[in-house]
Design a protein around this motif. Sequence first.
Motif, PDB file in Angstrom:
ATOM      1  N   ASN A  55       0.185   5.824  -0.608  1.00 51.27           N
ATOM      2  CA  ASN A  55      -0.722   6.858  -1.091  1.00 51.27           C
ATOM      3  C   ASN A  55      -0.011   7.734  -2.113  1.00 51.27           C
TER       4      ASN A  55
ATOM      5  N   TYR B 154      -3.372   0.189  -3.843  1.00 52.10           N
ATOM      6  CA  TYR B 154      -3.354  -1.118  -3.192  1.00 52.10           C
ATOM      7  C   TYR B 154      -2.955  -2.173  -4.222  1.00 52.10           C
TER       8      TYR B 154
ATOM      9  N   TYR C 128       0.850  -1.198   0.000  1.00 50.88           N
ATOM     10  CA  TYR C 128       0.000   0.000   0.000  1.00 50.88           C
ATOM     11  C   TYR C 128       0.882   1.243   0.000  1.00 50.88           C
TER      12      TYR C 128
ATOM     13  N   HIS D 180      -4.898   6.632  -3.235  1.00 50.90           N
ATOM     14  CA  HIS D 180      -4.411   5.477  -2.486  1.00 50.90           C
ATOM     15  C   HIS D 180      -4.212   4.329  -3.467  1.00 50.90           C
TER      16      HIS D 180
END
Length: 809
Positions: A593, A616, A591, A614
């Motif tokens: 941002n 992922y 992860y 964000h």
Amino acid sequence: MSLPSAPFHPRVLRMKTGVALVMAALAGAALAAAQAHAQTPATAAPRVRANVPAGPLGAALAGFARQAQVLLSFDPALADGLQSPGLQGSHGVQEGFDALLAGTSLQAHRRADGDFELRRAGAEAAQLAPVVVLGAGATTEGSGLYTADWMRSANGLVLSQRDTPQSTSVITRQQMDDRAIGSVRDVMENATGMNVQQAESERLTYYSRGFSMDTFQFDGVVKPLNSLYQFGEGNLDPAIYDHVEIIRGATGLMSGTGNPGGSVNFIRKRPTREFQGEAKVSAGSHDTYRGEIDLSTPFNASGSVRGRLVGAKERRGDTMDLYSKKRDVLYGIVEADIGESTTISAGGSVQRSRPRGISWGGLPALDASGKPIDWPKGQAMGAKWSRWDTDSHEYFAQIEHGFSNGWNARLSYTRLENTFDAPLLFTSDVPVTLNGFSKPPLLRKFKGGSDQDVYGGSMDGAFDALGRKHQFNLGFSHSIIKAWNQSWDTSDQAGYPIPDVKDWTGDWPAPRWDILALSQTHRDEQTGIYGTLRLQLADRLHLLAGARWTRWQSSETSGGVAGYTHTYSEVTPYLGATYDLDDTYTAYASYTNIFLPQMVKTRSWDMAGPAYGHNYEAGIKAAYLDGRLNASLAVFQTDQKDVAEYGGFDPVHDDGWYYILEGTRTRGFEAELAGEVTPGWNVFLGYTYRQSKDNEGRKVQTTQPEQLLKASTAYRLPGSWNKLTVGGGVRWQSRTSAQTYYGLQAGDIVQKPYALFDLMAQYDFSDKTRLQLNIRNLADKKYYRSMGFYNSVFYGEGRTAMLTLSQRF
């Protein structure tokens, strides 16, 4: 110091029986062959079909070890400065090592576990210490592989691709040679998930997962890309690079700011401790000619001071009428070892591009009735005087030190200087009727440049805690960019002749550039401090946690009057985890941002704010055949807010405006297979699917394909045909579309799915002389490389062929 020759990864990876990732028919066949080959131990095959070229002894030993499927460990200092005549034909494993080592004081000793160890004659076995790794990236030249041993582009840590919890790709020197890659554009077109948008002959934009790439890295030094003015770094010649590392997804930890598509790191060639050289001459279709020289030499007996010089000169034609380009490349670097573990280096490069007959914008997409225009192949819209000259200069210096505890430290300085000069003729948005153009084209000249100073440093290494080994790195970077640009109009505009679109010769008069229309300066400053910690929580489980603090400031003046000044300060977190399912497969998740300054204007002509988001990602990676064949499968999601998307051009403000999307979500998955499935057979396969929607469920980024497939292979024939290597590739993409306008008329431009096929064949006259033929776009497919840019379309290159003669010495 010691170095295991096969594998070169931090840990030994042994392939176990299992089911490989099935990504396509080619991948399935390749993995099946690889698995069958791996399950035949070296002891059951006493004879090895060797094809080891002459060159440095260390590389020759490593190559034979790979072909024999055995492990050979040795101290690299033992082979320093020694050459090998190579090895061909059928040999036993011990016999092959003995032949390569003939005339030296070295022996390949077979240990009880079946692996081999290089020793001096009569020396006792020694416990080999881990190698101290120096440099911005691994070295791939001479390996003959489509994989690299390690990379640090993703998070600053020295990790294999399998241990990196993000989607990664490497375009090695072998791949670039096999594909006859001669530009950054060629690199991107052959990389997983990458799409090239070429709005005109000189300006290119690269996309990953539907997002534009707004930065490049050169040996880890971040260089922003100017998609508007293209200061010359957008389509450099890759002759000076050993390989290219690509990280897909958000890379804010290392690059600071940017789009979440990823980053591309170009790793330069470095000097060798022994002399080596190669010369190439090429001739191709459309009056294309190229010459290249690459020399590396030690300056003393030990090789502790060494240098390398790379030069290229190219004269290229095109399938587009009128267009031609001259390009000159020169690169030099000197390295010196100070003591046993400190290296200093300094060098520079220059790349000059002189295109003629260029297009500014593409071809008008619609006629006066709003219908798409099917332009004939090769249609040009440039003048013989139109050009976009660029000069790129790079100077760099760094010091690297390896500590006795295995830690590494680096300090570096880089200066990048770029200039351009572009007198242009614009027809993209000019109405086209049955009788041709209804008014003269737009005439304008642009000049500009950019100077960037970058200071950086980092330290990384391993440490023991709580009975386990962990890794840590800490680094900083500081960058100052000063850019300027001017645009000039002409008093000849009103009376300029209207070109005949049906007989486009390009013989239009060169204008007088006597009206200064715009003069601007920009200054960007970015400072970042970052760190990453990789913790071994269990034997198979690693946790990666990192963060970067970034301060970014930008200012502009126009006509000597101060304009905007913007400052942002952000902390970018990074979190990842890897879990080794067994000795072959690793699962991972990560992860981060996203923080992207957007220096564009909204419909109300206010400056847009930054975009936030964000990212992922989760997936599984595999390393087969001791790391010579890598595979990966990943799913990803990127959520963004306040993203600026191009809305249109306002002639009153003489500028483009953007509307702000409240939210977008991009989801997709990727798969890749790259490496050597059997000795002499390299394969590459990459597939990407992604879909982007706004917060109301409407698709966005429709000019980018939702699906991309890239595949290529190179196979050296067995037996008496082993001097011949054949290969090919395919690049396929799904449907794309764009909305275009002419006055009140509007229309959709659609590019149907298409595939481009390439072929390659090379013949080795000897271990030093090679002839290679590359054919691109074999079927001469007609397709759009971009569409919608100022209501235009730009066609991709038609069929081309290139014949290259290489001589090593």
